[in-house]
Design an enzyme around this catalytic site. Structure first.
Site, PDB file in Angstrom:
ATOM      1  N   HIS A 108       3.378   2.159  -6.487  1.00  0.00           N
ATOM      2  CA  HIS A 108       3.890   1.455  -5.517  1.00  0.00           C
ATOM      3  C   HIS A 108       5.300   2.222  -5.169  1.00  0.00           C
ATOM      4  CE1 HIS A 108       6.031  -1.644  -2.917  1.00  0.00           C
ATOM      5  NE2 HIS A 108       5.053  -2.163  -2.961  1.00  0.00           N
ATOM      6  N   ASP A 114       6.752  -1.014 -13.815  1.00  0.00           N
ATOM      7  CA  ASP A 114       6.590  -1.923 -12.763  1.00  0.00           C
ATOM      8  C   ASP A 114       5.431  -2.923 -13.070  1.00  0.00           C
ATOM      9  OD1 ASP A 114       6.098  -3.134 -10.431  1.00  0.00           O
ATOM     10  OD2 ASP A 114       5.450  -1.376  -9.252  1.00  0.00           O
ATOM     11  N   GLN A 137       2.623  -6.627 -10.449  1.00  0.00           N
ATOM     12  CA  GLN A 137       1.131  -7.227 -10.548  1.00  0.00           C
ATOM     13  C   GLN A 137       0.680  -7.545 -11.783  1.00  0.00           C
ATOM     14  OE1 GLN A 137      -0.078  -7.865  -7.667  1.00  0.00           O
ATOM     15  NE2 GLN A 137       0.827  -6.537  -6.180  1.00  0.00           N
ATOM     16  N   LYS A 163       5.321 -13.449  -6.382  1.00  0.00           N
ATOM     17  CA  LYS A 163       3.703 -13.244  -6.650  1.00  0.00           C
ATOM     18  C   LYS A 163       3.222 -14.163  -7.820  1.00  0.00           C
ATOM     19  CE  LYS A 163       4.642  -8.062  -5.544  1.00  0.00           C
ATOM     20  NZ  LYS A 163       4.007  -8.202  -4.182  1.00  0.00           N
ATOM     21  N   CYS A 183       1.967  -0.032   0.672  1.00  0.00           N
ATOM     22  CA  CYS A 183       3.155   0.358   0.232  1.00  0.00           C
ATOM     23  C   CYS A 183       2.880   1.421  -0.914  1.00  0.00           C
ATOM     24  CB  CYS A 183       4.139  -0.659  -0.172  1.00  0.00           C
ATOM     25  SG  CYS A 183       4.519  -1.601   1.215  1.00  0.00           S
TER      26      CYS A 183
END
Ligand code: C6P
Length: 402
Positions: free
Chosen positions: A116, A193, A196, A219, A356
């Site tokens: 991302h 990261d 998700q 999220k 993104c």
């Protein structure tokens, strides 16, 4: 896990015509989280760490209780959790504080085309300023980060490896545990990261042995405006703050000042209080269902949907083998923004574009993709409605000569 029962927790789903397939952008919010936010604003909605009165003590206690919930959630220590605005600010904090102060032109930063923008752009910036070299992991033929390919770029020059746990476009799970171990052998720190991953999968930062890990509240059933940066205490202790102001300082003199200990030296100004408390409620909610159960449910929906999509002509799927609940695809000859507007006409919400993450879209050699992302409130009926809409969209666009 019963998605039909769980749907009752989400007020927005009172609209039974709504088919929400865009959780990777932001999840829907359950009543349990909304009520915890209301409770803060109605009963003790004041500032934290400042007031010498009971309401402020209560607010402070609830805010710090949320930090406790987050630290338990990923098996970190209490003072290794920094509250930020979101995953993006958490990743920027690492790059600006650790990266700009530890890297030189002799060093290398490893990233991938599967990131991302909020994982790749802060490191591009560090590279421009420090002249450290940005090195890309070659992706395999499916677009995955593999251990073998990481080995090809790791060297004694590597000081940082910055990668995702789960890709927001391809839904692949990166084998981060093995990669972290390899990176540590060459003395690099690893920044994960997990934007998700945290909503869908159990994370144990001790078992992974990662140095930094970032995710967002919105999220994972939590409020917007709150994110988390986990960092190993010994690294955080040696990093300077990147924002200066109220509450992060210790002693202030005319020409210098000293800082509070971590995590507070990184939390300048009035923090996102209600948002942190709401994130705590979201964590309670997800744990009461079971993260691995949620992950399995989404994967089942994804497998079902991919199988049905493959029966429709002109559908190109880019990530058939994903282990999670994300599908990236296109309808041959139809621009994804046209397709997604068609789906919107059926009250189906999903994302189209580069998500993104332009580098992976360029790697796929397309202008954009359509993306479906499932969560705990999605059902087989959602999949069927979506598949029907795709079939109709395909027939419509072909009939008008696309
Ligand atoms: N991806 C998507 O539709 P923020 O916006 O700071 O909460 O999260 C940024 C971020 C970082 N990493 C990954 C892997 C992400 O997916 C995201 C957010 C959304 O895919 C919005 S662009």
């Amino acid at each position: 896990m019963n998605p039909y029962e769980l749907r009752k927790d989400f007020p927005i789903l009172n609209d039974e015509t709504l088919c929400y397939l865009d959780t990777a952008a932001s999840s829907l919010k359950p009543r349990q989280v909304i009520e915890r936010l209301d409770e803060y604003y109605e009963k003790y909605g004041v500032n934290v760490h400042r007031g010498v009165y009971n309401l402020s003590y209560v607010a402070t206690e609830m805010y710090e209780e949320a930090r406790r919930k987050v630290s338990d959630f990923i098996h970190a220590k209490f003072d290794e959790i920094i509250f930020t605005r979101g995953a993006s600010s958490a990743l920027n904090l690492v790059a600006s504080s650790y990266g700009l102060n530890h890297l030189t032109s002799e060093d290398e930063i490893i990233v991938s085309e599967l990131e991302h923008h909020s994982q790749v752009l802060p490191w591009q910036n560090v590279s421009h300023i420090t002249k450290a070299k940005l090195v890309y992991i070659p992706l395999d033929s499916e677009g995955r980060i593999t251990v073998e390919n990481v080995k090809k770029v790791l060297s004694n020059k590597t000081k940082v490896v910055a990668i995702n746990y789960i890709s927001n476009v391809m839904g692949y799970i990166t084998p981060i545990k093995e990669i972290i171990s390899l990176a540590h052998e060459v003395g690099a720190v690893v920044v994960i990261d997990a934007a998700q991953a945290a909503p869908h999968k159990t994370i144990d930062v001790v078992d992974l042995d990662c140095d930094f890990l970032a995710f967002s509240g919105h999220k994972m059933c939590g409020p917007t405006g709150i994110g988390v940066l986990f960092g190993k205490k010994k690294l955080l202790d040696n990093m300077p703050p990147i924002e200066f102001g109220g509450d992060m300082n210790d002693n202030v003199n005319l020409y210098d000042a000293s800082w509070k200990d971590v995590p507070y030296k990184f939390e300048t100004g009035t923090p996102p209080i209600s948002e942190a408390i709401g994130l705590g409620a979201a964590i309670d909610y997800l744990l009461s269902i079971g993260l691995d159960e949620i992950g399995k449910h989404e994967f089942k929906l994804k497998e079902y949907t991919v199988k049905k999509l493959k029966e429709i002509e002109d559908i190109i799927i880019y990530n058939e083998s994903a282990e999670t609940g994300i599908i990236s695809f296109n309808i041959e000859g139809v621009h994804p923004h046209d397709a997604v507007s068609y789906f919107d006409g059926d009250n189906i919400c999903m994302r189209a574009g580069h998500h993104c993450a332009q580098l992976i879209i360029k790697w796929l050699n397309v202008v954009a993709t359509l993306r479906v992302s499932f969560y705990l409130y999605n059902t087989i009926e959602d999949c069927d409605r979506f598949i029907e809409s795709v079939r109709n969209a395909r027939d419509f666009f072909k009939s008008v000569g696309f």
